[in-house]
Design an enzyme around this catalytic site. Structure first.
Site, PDB file in Angstrom:
ATOM      1  N   CYS A  10      45.517   8.931  72.942  1.00 14.17           N
ATOM      2  CA  CYS A  10      45.346   9.592  74.245  1.00 14.17           C
ATOM      3  C   CYS A  10      46.666  10.047  74.871  1.00 14.17           C
ATOM      4  O   CYS A  10      46.742  11.119  75.465  1.00 14.17           O
ATOM      5  CB  CYS A  10      44.586   8.680  75.208  1.00 14.17           C
ATOM      6  SG  CYS A  10      45.196   6.993  75.312  1.00 14.17           S
TER       7      CYS A  10
ATOM      8  N   VAL B  46      34.759   3.810  75.072  1.00 17.23           N
ATOM      9  CA  VAL B  46      34.801   5.163  74.501  1.00 17.23           C
ATOM     10  C   VAL B  46      33.423   5.564  73.994  1.00 17.23           C
ATOM     11  O   VAL B  46      32.990   6.705  74.156  1.00 17.23           O
ATOM     12  CB  VAL B  46      35.874   5.253  73.392  1.00 17.23           C
ATOM     13  CG1 VAL B  46      35.832   6.624  72.718  1.00 17.23           C
ATOM     14  CG2 VAL B  46      37.267   5.009  73.985  1.00 17.23           C
TER      15      VAL B  46
ATOM     16  N   HIS C 154      46.013  10.046  82.300  1.00 20.95           N
ATOM     17  CA  HIS C 154      47.395   9.719  81.950  1.00 20.95           C
ATOM     18  C   HIS C 154      48.310  10.812  82.500  1.00 20.95           C
ATOM     19  O   HIS C 154      48.112  11.998  82.233  1.00 20.95           O
ATOM     20  CB  HIS C 154      47.568   9.660  80.428  1.00 20.95           C
ATOM     21  CG  HIS C 154      46.941   8.466  79.782  1.00 20.95           C
ATOM     22  ND1 HIS C 154      46.371   7.427  80.472  1.00 20.95           N
ATOM     23  CD2 HIS C 154      46.817   8.134  78.460  1.00 20.95           C
ATOM     24  CE1 HIS C 154      45.926   6.514  79.614  1.00 20.95           C
ATOM     25  NE2 HIS C 154      46.168   6.921  78.398  1.00 20.95           N
TER      26      HIS C 154
END
Lengths: 343, 343, 343, 343
Positions: free
Chosen positions: A149, A13, A241
């Site tokens: 997320c 990240v 996702h």
């Protein structure tokens, strides 16, 4: 330009933060921190750069500092944090005591009643909790969190449907491996496979979404009174996702009503905010992780497959988990903090 | 030994039929058919063998016949069909007219009121529809169907929970590429990706599951009165469908009640039936497609992740889609037909 | 702006042409052709768009034409062809008779003595064959070919090493699935697998590389007198061909000599030419397909792992197979044709 | 039955040992060892079982011991070692001093002049080094090593071609992720990617193959005098190493000669030895990792794509890297030790 710092800059990240902050119109990277092992090294040697654009030259030779308020130059006004949550739980308060504003992607404190958990397009008004926070905690600084997320992927779509009175949500996720960090999922676990469980993830989705969709009144957040049930899976996808969402409403919107509400969800007037916020696909095959995760430069929310069910509506939603779902989310919150005068 | 034939023997499911029928205790492969192009060739040259065990020598040199009753030897008593459904719709009736018993994996006629759609451990009594079928259709033969692979994966678990009064089911699937046949999903579509839509699949799950769980009385099936809502996805997995199931019940079973009911689901007394029918995992990481698809030699149902939700229970279920979900399902129905005296 | 056309615009390479030509400084897409089935449709409906950037609006509503000189507007001066080679063998001559300049990615005619097979940074002087070509064939137009994707990946590196007298090359390839076109490799073939054979590919590498590295004199190409032996494999990667190259030389260059020669390979002064042509990595883990295929916007050649062997030198080379190896290669040849006054 | 032990029983190779030794005709698992952390736990809880057959009940409840001669019961006569090589370098000598016979898969000592590096079908006579070993080292026990997985894949084929006088070998590998152990390759590294480097692997192939193919005379091994050059790659495959081999010979065998020599390579008369040793495929598409890695129950060597080159012959070779290439290799050496009276 506001000088910003990245706490935990060498991880997956952290690398996204750097990629996204390079050429940012308002923010300039003033400091990079990592664990004590890496302190003193150049960023180039401390980080195993894994992003598919080259490491920015302006960053490659910066010296990595300890993750400690003492090591951060005075002209830095905003810190982005992607520390492991157990580390963040100890370290973030030190920066807050020292007066820094911290926009954090770490999962600690997300459910605390005086910590705003914010998606700028969904609940910017929750930022007003910060006065209460400073009061209660005695911090000179201010702490804002972005959600997990998998939560961020779904909530902008749910927020656009609040007007129909959300009563019950079932969601199943197909999550990319990058969500677990660089070495979170081994190749032997995931090739020709799927993992039906991600520790703690279902609870995060169930709680964070209700806080995000809650109402701010009187220095408290009144969580949305709805049932949210999640089942989380890891699949062999690098980024993006995908989530199957089934919603039951208090009212009875048509598919057309739902589609209009989604397509017209309002964007935020912030540099990294995508416009439109939500891209609605009519082809039921879309959105797909590889083809659509970069919608809105990785900050957009993609929706498709909207259909009526016996009890409500179902649809699919997709977002880029390390951009919109992590580094980009914190940056967007940083932009909101700047716009609201918190820096 | 009963002589059996395989209609459409060269495709992916046809190859599984051959793999599973080699060394079968009661069935002997008497004929292999394919499209006219391949008729006359040896099986070895007609089929691009893709199974990970070698092509059985006993089959490799058999001559492939046309898919036509004329081309089938008289001593063959049972036919397994894995023809494309549009071809099956034309060809299966020719075999039924000619007096053959057909256990078919093709999707045509699955919802017809006089065609038994059967999973032997779930609804063997539906086989009694065959008398009605012969009556209505004037066939000397008999046609039995097994459900779609994604349906078969879920329904044995639901059947074990019938006692708790199923009212509502939400299911999201993570389906393997082999379910689409050998060239159904291109590699460019699926590597580092997932597809949120499989044409017609959601409807199949919603209808077939209610027919399977329905009650047979008076030569009709009374479909289960429950809402079933499915969202179907394709992921980069070779074999094994994983499904996230959320169930709401009329009664209020505990997680322990659900687990007991699943673990004690009755097996069938047939050669290919797995025992136990359902394997329940306590590790929430399981079942996983690659590790668990061969449970019960590919005929078992694997369940894990049983948890309470706000409105019922959720769990994950897995089965091998081309064994339990296709070729093995038809063979098991063939064994049931034999046991009940239909051959 | 030169008006250009794309023959075979709906396939995987055709889509790359469109992506790369949008915003091209000198070329403007004037016509898109496809098979008769699609003629008359909008491009949006004729093509199943699979590129990970959205379909350009300027192209989406263009009407697709037949692949026929009659259907191409008069102001189009340059055609890019990505037709299947058997179709190209029939159709390209019709356009050449009609006077069009064709920069073709199709494999037909690549080894013909009067057809220049060109990589602008390697053998631009081979373009002089065109006079001979027009003479012999009686064409008003001109036909230039670019090599096969696996050849293009390796040859720029070999060209940079010509000075050391290449005598023998062994190369093993790890090729991405997109090289076979949209449905060339099924997912069942390649997930958790590798294919040790790509029909015709080894011969292409062995012959095309020697022609490309050959000398032009007197209207003929004198192929390089060296042994080139290739072994070609397909692996589960979307884009980017990685190749292991072992070279034996007439002279005895050091690793440093080889590295310098590669790093200083000259770029071409053309809009799509990358600079540097070759990026040399010192980390032996690089180049990697996913991380490095976009070097030089997908037009660069990445080299790493340079080492001495008992008999010469070995290294790894990588390029993006559908950009540098296909559509981008034809565009670059088009730019060279323009620069040399052939339009 | 000989009682055997497994040193390092909880890792990926340790699990394969258990899978392969269950139901072994001559060996019975008498002890399982692991690091001190796991000592005292049941095997079920100490190992994260990842093999695709269930954990054998007979093993699941065994107590894991420390990796220490004191912790091993006296009736154990043979130890299989799959310890990390740095641990093995310290620990194996303790067992050898204590008189145990150790068949080790660890890479330490493989090139030592008095340690036999053995593939039973290739160089069983190298076992005679053990007398010299005991003499020099003063061990009561005896240490035998098997080669690295990528070496084992290639060498049986080369051994079958010794008669043609091997002078030069170039080999490029496409190696499965399991070769790096359970968490050796992260999913983010390898999905949609390939890694062109495996630390130390090329040297292992180059040295071990020459030792294996060397001649034993006078208590020394005279390494094969040939150039072996390797380039090693990791690809997204679970199990099965595929290798492209180019060989130059002193003599000039035809493709037919090579094929005959390979197909008639002699098997060993040992329980786990495959027969035939080498399976030769005529289809150039084979062998493929997923389809062919289980040839000979995972102990066979698969060869295909035999072709003439300008300077010799090329072919592809495949073996299962954690069966034939690791646990199975050590077991086969254990069987050879038993057959030769070393237990």
């Amino acid at each position: 330009m506001t000088q910003v710092g990245i706490l935990g800059a060498t991880g997956a990240v952290g690398q996204r933060f750097i990629q996204l902050l390079t050429d940012h119109p308002d923010f300039d990277i003033g400091v990079l921190t990592a664990s004590a092992d890496s302190a003193g090294d150049s960023y180039r040697s401390a980080a195993k750069w894994q992003v598919d654009t080259p490491i920015p030259e302006s960053v490659a030779d910066q010296t990595v500092r300890r993750t400690d308020p003492e090591a951060v130059p005075d002209d830095v006004d905003l810190l982005f944090s992607s520390l492991p949550s157990d580390v963040a739980a100890t370290v973030e308060p030190e920066f807050l005591d020292a007066g820094y504003v911290v926009s954090s992607n770490s999962s600690n404190e997300r459910q605390a009643p005086d910590v705003p958990l914010v998606i700028p397009e969904v609940n910017p008004e929750h930022l007003d909790l910060l006065a209460e926070q400073q009061d209660r905690r005695g911090w000179d600084g201010a702490l804002v969190k972005n959600p997990n997320c998998s939560t961020i992927t779904m909530v902008p779509a749910l927020a656009a449907l609040r007007e129909f009175e959300i009563e019950r949500v079932h969601v199943a996720t197909l999550q990319a491996v990058s969500g677990a960090g660089y070495s979170g999922v081994s190749s032997m676990e995931i090739i020709d496979n799927a993992l039906p469980h991600i520790g703690g993830e279902e609870g995060k989705m169930e709680h964070e979404s209700r806080k995000l969709l809650g109402e701010y009144t009187d220095a408290t957040i009144d969580w949305l009174d709805a049932d949210v049930t999640a089942s989380c899976n890891r699949i062999p996808t690098i980024d993006g996702h995908l989530e199957n969402v089934f919603v039951e409403f208090g009212s009875d919107p048509s598919v057309g009503d739902v589609e209009s509400a989604l397509a017209s969800a309002e964007s935020a007037a912030l540099p990294s905010a995508p416009d439109p916020l939500i891209t609605v696909f009519s082809d039921p095959d879309r959105p797909q992780p590889r083809l659509d995760r970069m919608v809105g430069d990785g900050m957009g929310i993609a929706v498709g497959g909207i259909q009526e069910t016996a009890t409500g509506v179902q649809f699919n939603v997709l977002a880029h988990n390390t951009i919109r779902g992590a580094a980009g989310a914190s940056i967007l919150n940083g932009e909101l903090l700047a716009a609201r005068g918190w820096l």
